[in-house]
Design an enzyme around this catalytic site. Structure first.
Site, PDB file in Angstrom:
ATOM      1  N   LYS A  43      19.818  15.585   7.741  1.00  0.00           N
ATOM      2  CA  LYS A  43      18.898  14.561   8.278  1.00  0.00           C
ATOM      3  C   LYS A  43      17.527  15.180   8.451  1.00  0.00           C
ATOM      4  O   LYS A  43      17.416  16.385   8.718  1.00  0.00           O
ATOM      5  CB  LYS A  43      19.399  14.075   9.645  1.00  0.00           C
ATOM      6  CG  LYS A  43      18.843  12.740  10.053  1.00  0.00           C
ATOM      7  CD  LYS A  43      19.609  11.646   9.341  1.00  0.00           C
ATOM      8  CE  LYS A  43      19.300  10.266   9.818  1.00  0.00           C
ATOM      9  NZ  LYS A  43      20.316   9.334   9.315  1.00  0.00           N
TER      10      LYS A  43
HETATM   11  N1  GLU Z   1      19.547   6.840   6.658  1.00  0.00           N
HETATM   12  C1  GLU Z   1      20.752   6.211   6.198  1.00  0.00           C
HETATM   13  C2  GLU Z   1      21.940   6.615   7.062  1.00  0.00           C
HETATM   14  O1  GLU Z   1      21.787   6.970   8.193  1.00  0.00           O
HETATM   15  C3  GLU Z   1      20.975   6.421   4.717  1.00  0.00           C
HETATM   16  C4  GLU Z   1      21.112   7.831   4.252  1.00  0.00           C
HETATM   17  C5  GLU Z   1      21.103   8.011   2.739  1.00  0.00           C
HETATM   18  O2  GLU Z   1      21.024   7.040   2.021  1.00  0.00           O
HETATM   19  O3  GLU Z   1      21.172   9.164   2.338  1.00  0.00           O
HETATM   20  O4  GLU Z   1      23.070   6.487   6.672  1.00  0.00           O
END
Ligand code: GLU
Length: 459
Positions: free
Chosen positions: A116
């Protein structure tokens, strides 16, 4: 890792340690040692990358902005997860969100690890030019650790296809000659993004709820009506009944989930309330969601806040305080705003018996335990909101193949994948006394443990 995530991971490991049919090759002291190793691996991120981005703003000031990329675990594949632009971003929060990505990908058999990113800004305070520079600098600072086979970012709160396009372009110019299309997902469709990616999380949130309460329930009606399980009884009490739904958050996830509910013909549901950072709108007869969605798309994402705006739109609704959405007398509450929305101080005021987590970690550990004890079904983030990362995976594949799928193909693949996960999890959930979150964690931890074992990493 935040305490709720780490304590559920630990209790999942404890349950699996006791279950000798799981990884039977590990016995006695070696088994204990291997599970201790797993606990250590999963409770801490592999890498924490932090920088201060130096940005000369359009207004002449120069600021240094804290930025993170945290890589939690890559057992199943390259690190994967969004980049969040929000003023509350901090290391602990990003690390917890990275751990949730590891579990989410493992649960849905997406061949990625968990990561993240975050930048501690309120994007509304910056000009487009400033935001562009922030995106370029983010990639510049972290370019060594990112890449289509290393770590693949995507949008999250406060970011979207515009930011991913800018970031991918920067990556491409820093690393000429690489297969840059797979370096970021959630890009615009013209720039190699996938059809359906923007709607994927919201559609997946509603699909998860509908599949559980309609498709699965109908198919297993006989079996479910005989079980003593309190969650099965909650689900069963809603079968074939009109349902009132409230949706907290009307951004990319909440608005799409609300539209799906509004259009759904499988369930007799009504969206009676929606909210955003300013307001809750309520109508016991059901709200005109398409009109509201249209309004927000030309109003900087915000819902109407005055009687005049509502009457111009011809939408009938009562205007309430922002947080009122949580306490309404509804059957279902979809949480699609931010984390920690239901907590120790407000958990007793919640009336909904089904809560669906469209956001990541919107219910704290204490509230989760309190509501689950009362038989409230909480459909956890890692199950319900995985549509985004699942379609990100399809985008990454399409970028590699330079071959693109139609929107119908994308949604079919998405729903098939989510169905496969639910068909694995739900029979167990309705048959044993654990909340759905615990069932999902056990399944994800099983996957991660099995692969770590096969890799010879458990010692
Ligand atoms: N930000 C989204 C999540 O928390 C998508 C992450 C992604 O597509 O890699 O799942």
């Amino acid at each position: 890792m935040a305490s709720q995530t780490s304590s559920i991971v630990q209790s999942s490991l404890d349950a699996l340690l006791e279950d000798e049919s799981f990884l039977p090759g590990l016995t006695g002291q070696t088994r204990k040692q291997a599970f201790t190793s797993l606990g250590a691996i999963l409770s801490t991120p592999n890498h924490i990358h932090k920088s201060f981005l130096r940005i000369p703003l359009e207004n002449g000031k120069v600021v240094r902005i804290p930025a993170f990329r945290i890589q939690h675990n890559d057992t199943l594949g390259p690190y994967k997860g969004g980049i969040r632009f929000h003023e509350s971003v901090n290391e602990e929060e990003v690390a917890n969100l990275a751990a949730l990505m590891t579990l989410k990908n493992a649960l849905h058999e997406v061949p990625f690890g968990g990561g993240k990113g975050g930048v501690a800004i309120n994007p509304r305070d910056y000009t487009v030019k400033d935001l562009h520079l922030i995106c370029q600098k983010y990639v510049h600072y972290f370019s060594d650790i990112l890449g289509p086979d290393k770590d693949i970012p995507a949008p999250d709160v406060g970011t979207g296809d515009r930011e991913m396009d800018w970031m991918m372009a920067e990556y491409k110019s820093i690393r000429p000659g690489t297969t840059y299309r797979g370096s970021f997902t959630g890009k615009s469709v013209v720039n190699g993004g996938s059809l359906g990616r923007r709607e994927a999380t919201g559609k997946g949130v509603y699909f998860t709820f509908r599949y559980m309460l309609h498709d699965f329930l109908n198919e297993k009606r006989k079996w479910l009506s005989g079980t003593e399980n309190k969650f099965a009884q909650t689900a069963f009490s809603y079968a074939d009944r009109p349902l009132d739904i409230a949706v907290q958050g009307f951004g990319n996830v909440g608005s799409v989930a609300a539209l799906e509910a509004y259009r759904c013909t499988h369930l007799k549901n009504k969206v009676v309330a929606v909210s955003d950072r300013n307001v809750t709108l309520y109508n016991s007869e059901g709200l005109d969601i398409p009109a509201l969605a249209e309004f927000t798309s030309s109003n900087d994402g915000d819902l109407p806040t005055t009687e005049e705006e509502l009457s111009k739109l011809k939408v009938k609704a009562e205007i309430m305080d922002r947080d009122e959405v949580l306490y309404l007398d509804v059957d279902v509450l979809m949480l699609a705003a931010l984390e920690d929305q239901i907590h120790q101080e407000n958990m007793k005021q919640i009336k909904a018996r089904i809560i669906v987590e469209g956001a990541n970690a919107p219910v704290t550990g204490e509230a989760d335990e309190f509501l689950s004890d009362k038989g409230v079904i909480i459909v956890p983030d890692i199950l319900a909101n995985a549509g985004g990362v699942i379609v990100s995976y399809f985008e990454w594949l399409q970028g590699r193949e330079t071959q693109f799928y139609s929107e119908d193909e994308v949604f079919k693949l998405l729903f098939d994948k989510m169905t496969a996960t639910m068909d694995t999890i739900l029979p167990q959930f309705f048959g044993d006394p654990f909340p759905l979150r615990q069932n999902c964690y056990i399944h994800a931890v099983m996957k991660l443990s099995t692969i770590s074992y096969r890799h010879g990493k458990l010692y």
